[in-house]
Each structure stands twice: as structure tokens, then as C-alpha cells.
Design an enzyme around this catalytic site. Sequence first.
Site, PDB file in Angstrom:
ATOM      1  N   LYS A 179       0.864  -1.080  -0.176  1.00 53.03           N
ATOM      2  CA  LYS A 179       0.056  -0.176  -0.053  1.00 53.03           C
ATOM      3  C   LYS A 179       0.951   1.210  -0.147  1.00 53.03           C
ATOM      4  O   LYS A 179       0.808   2.237  -0.831  1.00 53.03           O
ATOM      5  CB  LYS A 179      -0.937  -0.034   1.222  1.00 53.03           C
ATOM      6  N   ARG A 230      -3.009   3.232   8.584  1.00 56.28           N
ATOM      7  CA  ARG A 230      -3.332   2.077   7.705  1.00 56.28           C
ATOM      8  C   ARG A 230      -2.310   1.080   7.614  1.00 56.28           C
ATOM      9  O   ARG A 230      -0.879   1.409   7.554  1.00 56.28           O
ATOM     10  CB  ARG A 230      -3.777   2.690   6.138  1.00 56.28           C
ATOM     11  N   GLY A 272      -7.286 -10.133   7.061  1.00 49.68           N
ATOM     12  CA  GLY A 272      -6.918 -10.608   8.330  1.00 49.68           C
ATOM     13  C   GLY A 272      -6.092 -10.054   9.430  1.00 49.68           C
ATOM     14  O   GLY A 272      -5.957 -10.063  10.513  1.00 49.68           O
ATOM     15  N   MET A 276      -4.750  -5.797  10.611  1.00 49.94           N
ATOM     16  CA  MET A 276      -5.606  -4.882  11.557  1.00 49.94           C
ATOM     17  C   MET A 276      -6.383  -4.039  10.432  1.00 49.94           C
ATOM     18  O   MET A 276      -6.031  -3.769   9.444  1.00 49.94           O
ATOM     19  CB  MET A 276      -4.423  -4.117  12.173  1.00 49.94           C
ATOM     20  N   ARG A 283      -3.660  -1.175  -6.586  1.00 54.50           N
ATOM     21  CA  ARG A 283      -2.842  -2.534  -6.564  1.00 54.50           C
ATOM     22  C   ARG A 283      -3.467  -3.364  -7.604  1.00 54.50           C
ATOM     23  O   ARG A 283      -4.513  -3.179  -8.069  1.00 54.50           O
ATOM     24  CB  ARG A 283      -3.133  -3.149  -5.157  1.00 54.50           C
ATOM     25  N   HIS A 340      -7.998 -46.121  -8.382  1.00 56.79           N
ATOM     26  CA  HIS A 340      -8.496 -46.377  -9.781  1.00 56.79           C
ATOM     27  C   HIS A 340      -9.507 -45.303 -10.182  1.00 56.79           C
ATOM     28  O   HIS A 340      -9.560 -44.825 -11.186  1.00 56.79           O
ATOM     29  CB  HIS A 340      -9.189 -47.662  -9.625  1.00 56.79           C
ATOM     30  N   ARG A 374      -4.563 -46.808 -23.992  1.00 57.18           N
ATOM     31  CA  ARG A 374      -4.547 -47.955 -23.232  1.00 57.18           C
ATOM     32  C   ARG A 374      -5.360 -49.028 -23.791  1.00 57.18           C
ATOM     33  O   ARG A 374      -6.642 -48.911 -23.502  1.00 57.18           O
ATOM     34  CB  ARG A 374      -4.854 -47.705 -21.739  1.00 57.18           C
ATOM     35  N   SER A 411       8.827 -43.756 -23.956  1.00 55.34           N
ATOM     36  CA  SER A 411       7.677 -43.002 -23.233  1.00 55.34           C
ATOM     37  C   SER A 411       7.890 -43.538 -21.720  1.00 55.34           C
ATOM     38  O   SER A 411       7.674 -44.450 -21.136  1.00 55.34           O
ATOM     39  CB  SER A 411       6.196 -43.404 -23.520  1.00 55.34           C
ATOM     40  N   CYS A 469       4.315 -40.285 -20.102  1.00 53.85           N
ATOM     41  CA  CYS A 469       2.800 -40.536 -20.430  1.00 53.85           C
ATOM     42  C   CYS A 469       2.123 -40.834 -18.924  1.00 53.85           C
ATOM     43  O   CYS A 469       1.057 -41.331 -18.773  1.00 53.85           O
ATOM     44  CB  CYS A 469       2.474 -41.625 -21.450  1.00 53.85           C
ATOM     45  N   TYR A 528       7.952 -34.529 -25.445  1.00 52.94           N
ATOM     46  CA  TYR A 528       6.541 -34.360 -25.425  1.00 52.94           C
ATOM     47  C   TYR A 528       6.050 -34.787 -23.958  1.00 52.94           C
ATOM     48  O   TYR A 528       6.928 -35.621 -23.546  1.00 52.94           O
ATOM     49  CB  TYR A 528       5.772 -34.679 -26.348  1.00 52.94           C
TER      50      TYR A 528
END
Length: 878
Positions: free
Chosen positions: A25, A95, A104, A106, A339, A457, A563, A765, A832, A852
Amino acid sequence: MIIVDKYVYLFKDGNKDMASVLGGKGANLAEMMSLGLPVPNGFTVSTLACQKYYENNKTLPQDIIEEIYKTIENLEKETKKQFGNKNNPLLVSVRSGARVSMPGMMDTILNLGLNDDIAKSLLVKTKNKRFVYDSYRRLILMYADVVKGYERNMFERFLDDYKQKLNYQSDLDLDGDDMEFITKHFKEIYKSMAGDDFPSDPREQLINAIGAVFKSWNNERAIYYRKLNNIPSEWGTAVNVQEMVYGNIGTNSGTGVAFTRNPATGENKLFGEYLMNAQGEDVVAGIRTPENIDKLKTDMPLIYEEFSDIAKKLESHYKDMQDMEFTIENGKLYMLQTRSGKRTSKACVKIALDLYKEKMITKEDAIMRVEPERLEDLLHKSFRIEDLKEHTPITKGLAASPGAATGAIYFDAISAIKHHKDGEKVILVRLETSPEDIEGMHHAEGVLTVRGGMTSHAAVVARGMGVCCVSGCSDIIIDEESKCLKIGNITVREGEQLSLDGTTGNVYLGSITLEPPVISGDFKEFMQLVSSVKTMGVRANADNAHDAKMAYDFGAEGIGLCRTEHMFFEKERIFHFRQMILADTLEEREKALNYILPYQENDFLSLYKIMAGKPVVVRYLDPPLHEFLPKEESEITSLAKSLNKSTEDIIEKIASLKEFNPMMGHRGCRLLITYPEICVMQTKALIGAAIKAIGEGIKVTPEIMIPLVGSINEFTYLKDIVTKTADAMLKEANLKIKYLVGTMIEVPRATLIADEIAKHADFFSFGTNDLTQMTFGFSRDDAGKFLKDYYAKGILSSDPFKIIDEVGVGSLVKLAIDKGTSMNPFLSLGVCGEHGGDPKSVTFFNEIGLDYVSCSPYRVPIAALAAARSAIKSCDRK
Ligand code: ADP
Ligand code: MG
Ligand code: MG
């Protein structure tokens, strides 16, 4: 450099880069002042003073107090007012302001410096009794609350009773005499609580207020918030002391808050609220209903124009959407705070993109503005907020797979499928799931399980499918017999509606309206920026046409893992697959496999069609066979009947397949070695599909992945079968198609002999799920139970199945890359496992040079963004 013996800074001596000393601030107030914006003058007591306060037994050291007094003198010169002088009083606000905005802490104290004498002379000067005593009563209340820690209630109740007695609708009805009367009473309440009078010495008020701000750094709420957000407690807070400007001095005055853009949608339009004749946080406190900032345009056109110019100026100065606070005093505008504003994920993406398009920031900046996980909020169905507000959760499980679902509950996959086919939206509720449930899970909107952790699973499969899942919801008792579930005294019967939030783990009674995800508009454009920057590929794990389509739509550059076993669970196939497993002879087995072959070929063909020339890696059969067999006695009997075998035979066969540790058992390449005919069938299906795809003009290079290889001979034995089968087919078709044979690196031994394997393999992989399981020796299915003790005791800081263990498992991956590429420089390298969709892991994979990652379709944009950010970061480092 920080000058250590300076603790107090005038606003004019600071700037935005001094947040660690001045707090956010304070630094931004200083910056606004240097930009020439109308900011009330003031100074900041630094975070270093906060540290000194704690070192000095929670009191301000005398030298700092002296420095504050000296700075007040400077401020008096700047403002031409005097603190504590009744003829020309300087009143201030006190402030708090830490380095990062921290709820939270003051609250603010306004109008500090008032006392009876000053109030009286201020009244003579302003002739505005209401204003003077409105300010005074606010000071007493805020001081009592903030400095002394007294309940606001005592004061507020008095005020409410007072208004009620006089039949006032709002604070605006209180006139000067009312305010004076209230001030007098507030002082009495204060005295009754403190034992002493309200302090009349402004300096005493000020030093106590500053001390209270420092003290609030360590209140419970602040400590809790810091812990939650990883904010170091050494930082401390700063305190800003600022000349007051008055929004409560009449109807030509007011106070408000505004964002330069809409923080919910990102729309580029001033967004905010204000209240006339009000002070401080009246706008957010809900005492009166504030006006939309648009109305200021007609109420005070010049102020509106000035404010929106300032908003634009601040935004282009900070190059980000700003959250601002302002006050209007007698028709003059003052800026009290700015801000970078908090925003929703949707707004986050839109604002980053728009700022780039407006040429305020670079493409790279825009990408760095969006945290990958943010995209998750944009990729799943979600509950309509208005509707969600009407519901309270009845229980909570693990937030296993994000998204929201609402539907009728069913307790077994068959019923779920049946009702889904009848057009009903269903939720599958199971004690826990097994591969048998996969089709049911596919048909379900959401999955709810009583048992199982984040890598159970249900959780893994649901995440892969993008189906919402709440797992491990242990409050639920399933009554299979009467087909209902119980949570405490609530009973929900089969067919009744339940709603799940897989992002929070909450479970709700009844149905809640959903909103669908799409990658379109700004999100789509943003992803185009991402693609243009990233260097690593992102593929998807997809087992069927539905997932492949989704992967394609979400921008996957191919399928990194298909799969094949999931293809066997569908209706007609599972029977033949079981027939194959339970066959007594090779002929019987081959016959059963021949039934499956055309299905599998078709499946592969449909993947090729959907991916339209993008790579597709097909993994051959992986799980242990017992997972495919029925468990219920009735099912076993009927299977025996259809197979023309005795129930006892089948039971015996099932028993013979039972393993103590199936995860380390007869699975992966080990199965294919026992039953090479499965490998032959899968090759025929894949090459057959490729031939057909090419016939339809699609470019394909089949990629065959042998799972669970740990020794070179496992690989060469199977590769030999693959090439013989494939080459024979291609010869017969008179075609030359390039195909690749590679392996999943998931057994630690494979990483150690990666050079040997790379001599024969076209690609690696990394199956990091199994590799993690086997490197740690943690069972994926059970580890959740004790890993939570590991986190609690600091043995592990995060779930190694979620975030790659860079030091251990990561080293094995690096080793395998080094060894593999030293032997075969053309080796293609991917990942993978589930880690392929985790941003932190993706960053690691990008850094170590993988080609990848492959992840569930829903995580493709997240992985892509993580890869792009990593590419930008490594560019910056160079
Ligand atoms: P928070 O961090 O809770 O927003 P602030 O320190 O920003 O607390 O103060 C809250 C509000 O108090 C401001 O938005 C503004 O309306 C009012 N306020 C603070 N300082 C002044 C001042 N010098 N003059 C007028 N109003 C002020
Ligand atoms: Mg506040
Ligand atoms: Mg504020």
C-alpha cells in the site's frame, strides 16, 4: 540498498519497487504521488520498524518514535496543518500494509488526531456539526476496536437502538446533534470498558495505533492467512499515516472502490461502486446500498472523467488491471490506494490477452500472467453460482477429479449404463471402482466412491476421462440390498438426485444447474499464444474415440498413450476376451482373439481418423488378466454357461490367476511373452487400421509401445513378433509404411540399461506412475494411507505420484535419456504418466529435454501453458 537506520519514509521519497520496506500500500501510494496523482500526503513507518518493534518486546523503540515525530513535522509543512493544533488541525488515517495484500490484518483507523477541543474548533471552522461528530464517533469506535480490541458490537448496538428509537432508515438521517450525542455515548462506552477516558493526546493516539498495527501482524487470523499462502512471518507489516480527506463532509463528497476492468469477466470497462456522504469502508460494509460507478458519470461528470483517466493511467503504468480506492471531498477527487486486482480465472485469461493485444505487455508477459492451474477452472463443467448458493453440502470427500456433476445415483455400472442409455444423467456410486466399472464411469456424469485416495482407480480413471469424481467419502454407508446410501440421517435412494463437486469434494443433495466448458473466444486465442511459444509437445492419453475427439479439440498434438485394454471392456468384446483368458488351448485362445481383432482394428482406425495425421502411440495389453474376470457368483455362473464350461472350472481358473501382488505380477510385456498370440492380434489390428487409414488418405506412422520392459530380451522377443507380423501384412498389401516400436520406461531396471534398449527401440515413453511406484517401492493403491503421515511429519513435501520426485525418479529419467540418446540420437522421448499434466513436473520435463508429455485430454491446455512458461523461463536464463 536499504539504509538500515531509516524507519520512516515520506510518500514523496518512496516508489513502487520498495514494497519490501514500505509494504504494498505504502509503495503504491508513493508511486501514485510521483505520478502526480492527487494523493493525500503522508508517510510510511517501514517493515523494519515492525521488526524492531518485535525485537524491543512489542513496543516501539524511542528512536523510531522520535523519527515519527520528526516526520510529522515534515508532513505538517507539506500540508500546512498541524497535528494536535486546534486552530488548524491535521487529522490522519493509520493504515496497515504488508508486502502483499493480506486480509486478516488490522483494520484502518480514520480521523485520528481528534479530541474534544479540536472537534469544537473544527466545528467553528467548518460549520458542519454532522461532519465533525460523524468523524469523531468513527474514530472512537475504530480506536476501541483496533487498538484496544474491544467488541464493536457494544457501539454498534447503541447506534442501532438509537436509530430505531427515532425511526431512522439510514445513517444519512442522523443529523449533527445526533452525531454529537452518539459521540458522547461512545466515549462513555469506551470509558466503561477501558477504565480511562478516550485518549485526548493525538500523539498518544498515533503511537498506540502504530503499535497496534505491528501487533496485529501476529494475530491468529494473520498467522493463519500467512501459513495458507506461504508468506514468511519475518516480513512484518508497514504502517501508513496519511492526511485525511473527507468523503463525509456533505452531499458533494463521497467514497468508493473501483477496478480498471471487470474482475469477474475481464471486460475492459470501469467497474466499481461508491457512496456519497460516506467515509472509509461504508461501501463494502453494507450499511447503505452503494451506487454503480456508471452513475457517477451523470452525478459528477467531471470527477468521473478525471477518475477514469487516472484509472487508465494507472493501468498502463502498472501494466495490469488495478483495484483502486478513492474519496471525493467537496467535489475534489483523491486517490487512496491502487494495487493489481484479484480476478477470476476467466478474467485472468481475458485480461492477459487483452493487455497483449493493446500492446501494453508482450506475448511472453501475457503467458506468465496466467498460472497453469488457473485453466482448470475453465475446463470443466461447473455449477451455476446462483444455484449453488441455494445448496449446502451434506458431506465431503476427496476432490479427486475436478468438475461438477448432477444426476441420479446408481450403485453398479450396469444400472448406470442402462439408465444413461435411457437418457438419464447418472452418478455412479461405488464402494470403490475397478476396471469393470470403466464403461459405467464413461456413461456417468460423476463418480462417488466411499473408499480410495487421490490415486485410486476411480480417481485416476475419472481424471483421465475428465469425469468429475469425489473419492474416499467415508461418511457414506452404502446399503446394496435396499439400494440406497446413508449419510448420517439422510437417505438417498437409487434414482434420486445427487450433485458432486470434484473441485472441492463437496456432495450436495438434489440437482444443481451446470454450465459446460468450451475452448473458445479468449481462451482459444490465449492458447494460440501458448502454442506459438512452447517448444515441447503436448499429447493426450486417450483410449477411445470420445476422449480422442476431446483431446483434439483441446489442442493435443497427438495421442501419447492409448491403453488398449480399456477397449476390451465394452459389451460384445468382454465376453470374447474372457473366453480368451479362460481358454484351455492355443486354438481356443486364437479363436477368441480373432473375434476381437476386427473391433480393435476399428477402434484404432477411428483414432487415426480423429487425430487426422497426428501421432498415436498404442500401448499393448498391460493389466493383469484377473481384472477382466467377473467377481459376482451369478456372473461367474452365467459366464460358465455361455462358455460351455463348468462353474467349478471357471472358479478354479480365476483362483489360479490370483496374485499376492498383482501390480508386480503377470502383466505388461510378461503377459505378452506368455501369450504371444495377443501381441500378434494387436499388431494385426493396428497395422490393419493403418493400411485402411492410408487408403483413406490419412498419414499414419503406427507407434507400438511395449509396456513394463525391464530387460533387453523382453523387448527384442516381442519386437521380433511385432515386426514379423507387421512386415508380412505390409508385404501382402504391397505397402511400405514406416512404423515405430518403442517401450514404456517404467521399471527402474529399464533406466539402467536404457542404452541397450535404445539400440532396438525407436522411442521411450516414461511411465512415471509405475516408475514412481517401483522406485519408491510405494504401492500406488495403498500409499495414500500412510503418505499423509509423511506430509505431516515433513518426510515428503508433496505426493510423488502427483508431482514428479525430481531428485530420485527424475534422476532415473535423466539417466535413461542420457544413456538412450548416447546410443540412438533419434530416440523420441515422452512422458505418459499422470505427471504429464502437472505444471511443476511439466516444467521439469521441459528442462531435461523431453520431446513431449502426454496427459489426460482435460489437462492438455494446462500442460501446454506450463511448457510455454518453462520455455520462456529458460529463454530468460540464457
Ligand atoms: P484496507 O486495507 O482494509 O482496504 P485501507 O487502509 O485501504 O484498508 O483503508 C480503508 C478505507 O479507509 C479506504 O478505502 C478509504 O476509504 C479510507 N481511508 C483510508 N485512509 C484515508 C484517508 N487518508 N482519507 C480518507 N479516507 C481514508
Ligand atoms: Mg479492511
Ligand atoms: Mg484499502
